[in-house]
Motif scaffolding. Structure first.
Motif, PDB file in Angstrom:
ATOM      1  N   GLY A   1       0.828  -1.201   0.000  1.00 28.29           N
ATOM      2  CA  GLY A   1       0.000   0.000   0.000  1.00 28.29           C
ATOM      3  C   GLY A   1       0.861   1.248   0.000  1.00 28.29           C
ATOM      4  O   GLY A   1       1.913   1.290  -0.642  1.00 28.29           O
TER       5      GLY A   1
ATOM      6  N   SER B   1       3.516  -9.106  -0.729  1.00 26.70           N
ATOM      7  CA  SER B   1       2.139  -9.579  -0.515  1.00 26.70           C
ATOM      8  C   SER B   1       1.224  -8.390  -0.269  1.00 26.70           C
ATOM      9  O   SER B   1       1.676  -7.304   0.086  1.00 26.70           O
ATOM     10  CB  SER B   1       2.068 -10.538   0.686  1.00 26.70           C
ATOM     11  OG  SER B   1       2.335  -9.845   1.881  1.00 26.70           O
TER      12      SER B   1
ATOM     13  N   ARG C   1      -3.455  -7.815   0.554  1.00 24.78           N
ATOM     14  CA  ARG C   1      -4.590  -8.600   1.064  1.00 24.78           C
ATOM     15  C   ARG C   1      -5.130  -9.585   0.040  1.00 24.78           C
ATOM     16  O   ARG C   1      -5.875 -10.485   0.384  1.00 24.78           O
ATOM     17  CB  ARG C   1      -5.704  -7.705   1.597  1.00 24.78           C
ATOM     18  CG  ARG C   1      -6.412  -6.862   0.585  1.00 24.78           C
ATOM     19  CD  ARG C   1      -7.667  -6.254   1.192  1.00 24.78           C
ATOM     20  NE  ARG C   1      -7.354  -5.296   2.245  1.00 24.78           N
ATOM     21  CZ  ARG C   1      -7.000  -4.036   2.033  1.00 24.78           C
ATOM     22  NH1 ARG C   1      -6.896  -3.583   0.810  1.00 24.78           N
ATOM     23  NH2 ARG C   1      -6.747  -3.218   3.042  1.00 24.78           N
TER      24      ARG C   1
HETATM   25  P1  NAD Z   1      -2.542   0.951   3.102  1.00 21.66           P
HETATM   26  O1  NAD Z   1      -3.967   0.692   3.401  1.00 21.66           O
HETATM   27  O2  NAD Z   1      -2.173   1.925   2.047  1.00 21.66           O
HETATM   28  O3  NAD Z   1      -1.779  -0.429   2.769  1.00 21.66           O
HETATM   29  C1  NAD Z   1      -1.908  -1.591   3.540  1.00 21.66           C
HETATM   30  C2  NAD Z   1      -1.424  -2.759   2.685  1.00 21.66           C
HETATM   31  O4  NAD Z   1      -1.421  -3.951   3.470  1.00 21.66           O
HETATM   32  C3  NAD Z   1      -2.324  -3.045   1.483  1.00 21.66           C
HETATM   33  O5  NAD Z   1      -1.518  -3.376   0.372  1.00 21.66           O
HETATM   34  C4  NAD Z   1      -3.124  -4.279   1.933  1.00 21.66           C
HETATM   35  O6  NAD Z   1      -3.595  -5.044   0.843  1.00 21.66           O
HETATM   36  C5  NAD Z   1      -2.065  -4.984   2.727  1.00 21.66           C
HETATM   37  N1  NAD Z   1      -2.558  -6.005   3.638  1.00 21.66           N
HETATM   38  C6  NAD Z   1      -3.603  -5.960   4.492  1.00 21.66           C
HETATM   39  N2  NAD Z   1      -3.722  -7.130   5.153  1.00 21.66           N
HETATM   40  C7  NAD Z   1      -2.716  -7.916   4.711  1.00 21.66           C
HETATM   41  C8  NAD Z   1      -2.300  -9.238   5.014  1.00 21.66           C
HETATM   42  N3  NAD Z   1      -2.947  -9.981   5.909  1.00 21.66           N
HETATM   43  N4  NAD Z   1      -1.202  -9.747   4.373  1.00 21.66           N
HETATM   44  C9  NAD Z   1      -0.543  -9.005   3.475  1.00 21.66           C
HETATM   45  N5  NAD Z   1      -0.884  -7.735   3.159  1.00 21.66           N
HETATM   46  C10 NAD Z   1      -1.961  -7.213   3.759  1.00 21.66           C
HETATM   47  O7  NAD Z   1      -1.881   1.365   4.511  1.00 21.66           O
HETATM   48  P2  NAD Z   1      -0.483   2.106   4.732  1.00 21.66           P
HETATM   49  O8  NAD Z   1      -0.726   3.559   4.878  1.00 21.66           O
HETATM   50  O9  NAD Z   1       0.518   1.605   3.759  1.00 21.66           O
HETATM   51  O10 NAD Z   1      -0.133   1.585   6.210  1.00 21.66           O
HETATM   52  C11 NAD Z   1       0.448   0.311   6.425  1.00 21.66           C
HETATM   53  C12 NAD Z   1       1.029   0.280   7.836  1.00 21.66           C
HETATM   54  O11 NAD Z   1       2.014   1.316   7.954  1.00 21.66           O
HETATM   55  C13 NAD Z   1       0.021   0.524   8.965  1.00 21.66           C
HETATM   56  O12 NAD Z   1       0.405  -0.211  10.092  1.00 21.66           O
HETATM   57  C14 NAD Z   1       0.171   2.020   9.254  1.00 21.66           C
HETATM   58  O13 NAD Z   1      -0.226   2.373  10.566  1.00 21.66           O
HETATM   59  C15 NAD Z   1       1.677   2.153   9.069  1.00 21.66           C
HETATM   60  N6  NAD Z   1       2.136   3.521   8.808  1.00 21.66           N
HETATM   61  C16 NAD Z   1       1.665   4.213   7.731  1.00 21.66           C
HETATM   62  C17 NAD Z   1       2.149   5.501   7.480  1.00 21.66           C
HETATM   63  C18 NAD Z   1       1.734   6.290   6.258  1.00 21.66           C
HETATM   64  O14 NAD Z   1       2.335   7.358   6.019  1.00 21.66           O
HETATM   65  N7  NAD Z   1       0.779   5.832   5.474  1.00 21.66           N
HETATM   66  C19 NAD Z   1       3.071   6.088   8.363  1.00 21.66           C
HETATM   67  C20 NAD Z   1       3.531   5.343   9.454  1.00 21.66           C
HETATM   68  C21 NAD Z   1       3.050   4.063   9.662  1.00 21.66           C
END
Ligand code: NAD
Length: 429
Positions: free
Chosen positions: A233, A254, A256
């Motif tokens: 993501g 990977s 979801r």
């Molecule tokens: P997002 O929704 O953009 O991406 C999440 C990704 O994880 C997606 O590709 C989804 O398909 C995948 N996913 C979900 N369940 C899964 C599973 N069981 N197995 C494999 N992949 C799976 O979210 P994001 O913004 O990329 O955030 C991801 C993590 O990073 C979270 O824990 C968030 O708190 C953390 N985070 C994000 C940011 C940011 O700037 N976006 C900053 C710090 C921390």
């Protein structure tokens, strides 16, 4: 008044509690460990364990067919002693107040560790964005913002995107807040569409921080190192690109929908294009399929969990073969898994260090606003690199001095700085 207590033992991995409650127990356990090392008194422990403000709201959603659903929303400001609260908003069906509190607490330590003058917050709505139309999603967002309006704002608490939210969500938040204020308030959010004065690549900032932390942990020698990434993501996909640019071989990814592998290295841009076109990595023709669990257990140099909390547990940690785990996600490793990985000699770069890039670039953006100046992307990147590398080196030094893990050291520093700020400011009562 309810006060959260800090447990002194590792939370049982099998406790029959919600994932959100497990995340909060893990966060409190890590706080407890740091508090013990810092010899904090009970009152300071209680203050650090208890959110400053916690707002639960109900969000009615008018569906396209005229039905009305009601979902729950939260905004938790864990601590504002070192500065205004900062933290993303998550849309996920599993989100509850415990999860949001744990994430807000992590933001507090992350900002303190990076040495930036912010406190920690987080928001969430317990809804699956994939189940909503664009118009429903906009209505949920705007209604949620109206409900939490009294406690957010540029000087108090600034939301950003997280799981299930994106630039579009942030634009709706900014617009709803501005309409209520009666004038444009771009500073109420971070991570929206690029407009004048906004950092040109805030969206990739968290992932650039992941790359900087990974390279530091690899002693600056990324060439040919194999990488597996869980989650493709906003954090995982750009991290794959940046790590490949640095010379790593991203062999497996990977999301979801599934997991894919190519031992000779994935074409990250091609995979991203496939994922955007089809809705996920599953079925990507230029790689082989594997299971979610197999990805975590691959024999690679670096594993980057960048999806959700609790991915690496006491149970599957025994099968992890990567020598280095760099946490792009928030709290992907449970305390039980920490112990297993430490015993096996696996280095874990903790979330509050590895994924701090986003909030650091938010801070740099705010600095430019305050000084009415504009830095080039290259200048922003150099400052980001300096902050992450300093935080990494300080953490590694403290870990070596105390004979503890990088996570324990990062918490020792973060919690210590917030405790110090509490002592300096005293108690207003
Ligand atoms: P997002 O929704 O953009 O991406 C999440 C990704 O994880 C997606 O590709 C989804 O398909 C995948 N996913 C979900 N369940 C899964 C599973 N069981 N197995 C494999 N992949 C799976 O979210 P994001 O913004 O990329 O955030 C991801 C993590 O990073 C979270 O824990 C968030 O708190 C953390 N985070 C994000 C940011 C940011 O700037 N976006 C900053 C710090 C921390």
């Amino acid at each position: 008044m309810t006060t959260l207590t800090v447990p002194s033992t590792t939370p049982a991995a099998t406790a029959p509690v919600s994932p959100g409650r497990q995340a909060l127990d893990s966060a409190l356990f890590r706080l407890g460990q740091a508090a013990d090392r810092l010899d904090l008194d009970d009152s300071l422990r209680a203050m650090l364990a208890t959110p400053r403000r916690s707002l639960a709201v109900s969000v009615p959603v008018r569906r396209e067919d005229g039905r009305m659903d009601v979902v729950q929303g939260f905004r938790v400001q864990h601590n504002t002693t070192r500065g205004p609260a900062k933290g993303g908003i998550r849309f996920h069906p599993r989100t509850d107040v415990h999860e949001v509190t744990a994430l807000a607490m992590g933001m507090t330590w992350k900002c303190a560790l990076a040495g930036i003058p912010y406190g920690g917050a987080k928001g969430g709505v317990s809804v699956d964005p994939a189940s909503l139309s664009a118009r429903e999603l906009e209505r949920v967002t705007r209604r949620y913002v109206n409900e939490v309006l009294p406690i957010i704002g540029p000087e108090r608490d600034v939301p950003a995107p997280d799981v299930g939210t994106d630039e579009r969500t942030v634009a709706w938040i900014m617009d709803t807040y501005s309409v209520n204020a009666g004038y444009p308030v771009p500073g109420v959010t971070i991570g929206g569409p690029v407009t004048p004065g906004r950092a040109p690549d805030r969206a990739g900032a968290t992932s650039r921080g992941v790359r900087i932390a990974t390279l530091r942990a690899l002693d600056g020698s990324p060439e040919g190192r194999t990488v597996a990434i869980q989650g493709f993501g906003k954090v995982g996909a750009p991290a794959a690109r940046y790590l490949a640019d640095a010379g790593c071989l991203v062999v497996a990814v990977s999301d979801r929908t599934g997991a894919v592998i190519d031992r000779s290295g994935l074409d990250v841009d091609d995979l991203r294009a496939w994922s955007e076109e089809t809705g996920g990595v599953r079925g990507y023709r230029r790689a082989d399929a594997l299971s979610w669990e197999e990805l975590l257990e691959l024999d690679v140099d670096v594993l980057v969990p960048a999806a959700m909390e609790g991915a690496i547990t006491e149970e599957n940690a025994t099968r992890i073969r990567a020598g280095l785990v760099v946490e792009g996600a928030s709290s992907p490793t449970t305390p039980g898994a920490d112990r297993v990985l430490a015993d096996a000699g696996v280095t874990v770069v903790p979330d509050i260090l590895a994924n701090a890039g986003g909030v650091i670039v938010s801070y740099l953006e705010w600095l430019q606003h305050m000084q009415a100046r504009s830095w080039s992307a290259r200048e922003v990147d150099a400052r980001l690199r300096g902050i992450v590398e300093d935080a990494f080196d300080t953490t590694a030094t403290v870990a070596a001095e105390h004979g503890i893990t990088l996570r324990q050291a990062a918490h020792l520093i973060g919690v210590g700085r917030v405790a110090e700020a509490h002592r300096a400011r005293g108690l207003h009562s």
